[in-house]
Design an enzyme around this catalytic site. Structure first.
Site, short mmCIF file in Angstrom:
data_model
loop_
_atom_site.label_atom_id
_atom_site.label_comp_id
_atom_site.label_asym_id
_atom_site.label_seq_id
_atom_site.Cartn_x
_atom_site.Cartn_y
_atom_site.Cartn_z
N SER A 289 0.85 -1.19 0.00
CA SER A 289 0.00 0.00 0.00
C SER A 289 0.88 1.23 0.00
O SER A 289 2.02 1.19 0.48
CB SER A 289 -0.88 0.00 1.25
OG SER A 289 -1.35 1.29 1.56
N TYR B 180 0.01 -0.26 10.77
CA TYR B 180 -0.20 -0.67 9.38
C TYR B 180 0.89 -0.11 8.48
O TYR B 180 1.48 -0.83 7.66
CB TYR B 180 -1.57 -0.19 8.92
CG TYR B 180 -1.90 -0.50 7.48
CD1 TYR B 180 -2.23 -1.79 7.08
CD2 TYR B 180 -1.90 0.50 6.52
CE1 TYR B 180 -2.55 -2.08 5.76
CE2 TYR B 180 -2.22 0.23 5.20
CZ TYR B 180 -2.54 -1.06 4.83
OH TYR B 180 -2.85 -1.34 3.52
#
Length: 268
Positions: free
Chosen positions: A145, A158
């Site tokens: 990501s 994350y």
């Protein structure tokens, strides 16, 4: 007759997070190339539906219902694959389902997130990469990501775990490119998947109309696999704007992203 793609990356591919979204889109495309599939996800019901669809495309399809955040996840996946020749590994799972700041969440949730994105990914790459190296062919796509480029408000763990994926994939590419094994980290932006839609809906955010489709992600990811170590979605492989290096530039990026995330209240 097997396609050139299957000759390079077959006869089996293993995909995590494969029950829907980009994982299932990868599976459909690989089935079209004649590659047999091992689909891994947590939901047994969704896996059964995905397996029925893929089996209808004329390839073998096995499933393994595994919680990727569990410490024993990689070992269970390796056991499910048994002695099958996995020539392509796609680690596609890894969304942050927690929806809270680091100190507001239970540490067990962050342990699970890091286990999924770091330890399970690393162990799968080690296990299946050994066979690829010995055969001198194969490939890995480690889906990541844009959060991998820096710490952001509300998703600290994350971001950190995706930063690991970025650097790990680049290191693997450097090691394995000399022995015929391709490695790509596919850095995604906002993608239209059921998991992403659920996060947006639960946080009260509108569904954007400019999200990439799962089918586009799978198509481009497989096409870029021989051209690692990285592909940035929508950035034409220009990493400079994604990873500012000066303190001022990094601070500005973090603050900009924070303003774009209205689901989190900023503490003063």
């Amino acid at each position: 007759m097997a396609s050139d793609f299957a000759a390079k990356y077959g006869p089996w591919a293993l995909i995590t997070g494969a029950s829907d979204g980009t994982g299932l889109a990868f599976a459909r495309r690989l089935a079209g190339e004649g590659i047999n599939l091992i689909l891994v996800a947590r939901s047994a019901d969704k896996l059964a539906a995905a397996s029925a669809e893929i089996a209808g495309l004329g390839v073998e399809c096995l499933t393994a219902s595994v919680d990727l955040s569990a410490p024993e996840a990689a070992a269970r996946i390796a056991e499910a694959a048994r002695n099958r020749e996995v020539g392509l590994l796609i680690t596609n799972a890894g969304a942050d389902p927690n929806g809270s700041r680091f100190l507001d969440g239970d540490i067990a949730a962050w342990d699970g997130l890091v286990t999924m994105n770091v330890n399970t990914t690393m162990r799968l790459a080690h296990h299946f990469g050994q066979g690829m190296k010995a055969r001198k062919r194969g490939g890995m796509i480690l889906v990541s990501s844009g959060a991998c480029y820096g710490g952001l408000h509300g998703i600290a763990a994350y971001c950190a775990s995706k930063g690991f994926v970025l650097n790990f994939a680049e290191g693997l590419w450097a090691e394995l490119r000399h022995v015929g094994v391709d490695v790509l980290t596919l850095v995604l932006g906002r993608t239209d998947t059921p998991a992403h839609r659920k996060i947006l809906e639960e946080s009260g955010q509108a569904i954007p109309d400019d999200m990439a489709s799962a089918e586009e992600v799978a198509e481009i990811g497989l096409r870029q696999l021989p051209h690692g170590p990285i592909w940035n979605w929508g950035q034409e492989n220009d990493v400079a704007g994604m990873a500012p290096n000066s303190p001022d530039d990094r601070r500005a990026k973090i603050e900009y992203i924070e303003r774009m995330m209205p689901s989190y209240e900023v503490e003063h």
